[in-house]
Design an enzyme around this catalytic site. Sequence first.
Site, PDB file in Angstrom:
ATOM      1  N   SER A 165     -10.903  -6.235  -2.474  1.00 25.83           N
ATOM      2  CA  SER A 165     -10.862  -5.634  -1.140  1.00 25.83           C
ATOM      3  C   SER A 165     -10.744  -4.116  -1.165  1.00 25.83           C
ATOM      4  CB  SER A 165      -9.694  -6.213  -0.353  1.00 25.83           C
ATOM      5  OG  SER A 165      -8.488  -6.039  -1.079  1.00 25.83           O
TER       6      SER A 165
ATOM      7  N   HIS B 261      -3.851  -2.378   2.072  1.00 28.72           N
ATOM      8  CA  HIS B 261      -4.875  -1.371   1.778  1.00 28.72           C
ATOM      9  C   HIS B 261      -4.539  -0.014   2.352  1.00 28.72           C
ATOM     10  CE1 HIS B 261      -6.732  -5.444   2.188  1.00 28.72           C
ATOM     11  NE2 HIS B 261      -7.023  -5.144   0.942  1.00 28.72           N
TER      12      HIS B 261
ATOM     13  N   ASP C 292      -3.091  -1.510   6.454  1.00 29.10           N
ATOM     14  CA  ASP C 292      -2.853  -2.855   6.996  1.00 29.10           C
ATOM     15  C   ASP C 292      -1.875  -3.687   6.170  1.00 29.10           C
ATOM     16  OD1 ASP C 292      -4.280  -3.426   4.743  1.00 29.10           O
ATOM     17  OD2 ASP C 292      -5.902  -4.510   5.724  1.00 29.10           O
TER      18      ASP C 292
END
Length: 378
Positions: free
Chosen positions: A36, A339, A336
């Site tokens: 991610s 990240h 978040d």
Amino acid sequence: MASSQPIIIYFIGCNFFLLLACATSCYTSIFGFGDSLTDTGNLVHFYPNGNKPHMYFPPYGETYFHHPTGRCSDGRLLIDLIAQHYGLPLPPPSLDRRNAQNGTNFAVVGSRVMDAQFYEKMGIYDIVTNVSMWDQLNWFKQMLPHLCHNSSGCKEFLESSLFLLGEFGGNDYTHALLSHKTLNDILPIIPLVAQSIASGAHELVELGARTIIVPSVLPLGCSSSYLTNFESLNEEDYDELGCLIWPNELASYHNELLQKELHRLRELHPHVNIIYADYYNASMKIYRAPRKYGFLKSVLVACCGGGGPYNFNVSAQCGTSQATSCEDPKQYVNWDGYHFSEAAYKWITKSLLEGLFSYPPMKNLCLFDVVEAQVSQI
Ligand SMILES: *[C@@H]1O[C@H](CO)[C@@H](O)[C@H](O)[C@H]1NC(C)=O
Ligand SMILES: *[C@@H]1O[C@H](CO)[C@@H](O)[C@H](O)[C@H]1NC(C)=O
Ligand SMILES: *[C@@H]1O[C@H](CO)[C@@H](O)[C@H](O)[C@H]1NC(C)=O
Ligand SMILES: *[C@@H]1O[C@H](CO)[C@@H](O)[C@H](O)[C@H]1NC(C)=O
Ligand SMILES: *[C@@H]1O[C@H](CO)[C@@H](O)[C@H](O)[C@H]1NC(C)=O
């Protein structure tokens, strides 16, 4: 003697005046692999019936794209910022099957280095994705015949391509911990994960890659998700910044082993640029002096999330209706819970490109190409 003059002029020009113009000539494509931290929109392809994971909803993407793109941030990721630095377009997600002539991005949210079977034998399951680094490398191998057509063409193409292999490793450990494995269960797999990343880099070298950037794992103990999931009542579990010590030590151990593996790989392939990108220390620099970089809000609290001391709740993640978002993501390091914000990614990219936290320093990459080209003309 006079003929050496242009080298010096070019050297200075590259460094101080023509950084962008100079950098532009370096690479004609960029290929990304990872999780991610790098995925620019692949994960949705694993969701059936038009369902979308939470990072495909606002406020993801609000700062730069003004709409969600599947990136786990409010804006661009490290791979985007590196691509732009070299004058390349933002690398599209590989599963979109767009033109990959200037590169593409195989990264998928949640990817691990090792495959699912390896972990399932240990009772570790993954609810996000089963994609491994090896799957992504296989996708690249399948695509390669469409990108170049003969051995000299492919050699040239791969030599002028930049490869970002990672970050990988964070999910190998995080998913094991979330499957209730202990630190002692995980310690023995760390050398295997580090070796495997180096084997992945080796495979790219064998295919013809000449510049490969291999990132470290982040300081996991400073992330809002770890701070929430592994909250401790024992003050001694935290460092002076408020980060959990043991996840940072786990990450540091991985990073040390990875650096040793990369060192060995450089000795085997002295003509390949194998660059260690120290995301860990580049972000610690920000955590240690956040105000210096414009991060005015509490550095361990996420901008977007479902409340609690670190604004992280796994049942109310950013992008869902239960979560709320901060006014100004630029003032937050953490976007978040897992990240970084685009603002943090920008500072990390700057550190890497200036060579402070890349080894060998990335600032020398294009310089060498240019100097070599000049020398060979003489
Ligand atoms: C994109 O790739 C093509 C084909 O290799 C190349 O000619 C072009 O210069 C590349 N664009 C950039 C911005 O490097
Ligand atoms: C991962 O693979 C296992 C079987 O190996 C399967 O049960 C599981 O549903 C898969 N998970 C995802 C997200 O595809
Ligand atoms: C190899 O492919 C390149 C384009 O990728 C082409 O320019 C070149 O002529 C080809 N060489 C041979 C020997 O077919
Ligand atoms: C980077 O961080 C590690 C801990 O993970 C530390 O051992 C190392 O000295 C640091 N290196 C630099 C250059 O700051
Ligand atoms: C996390 O979010 C869920 C769903 O909104 C909520 O029911 C729960 O109370 C929240 N937990 C905490 C600790 O705030």
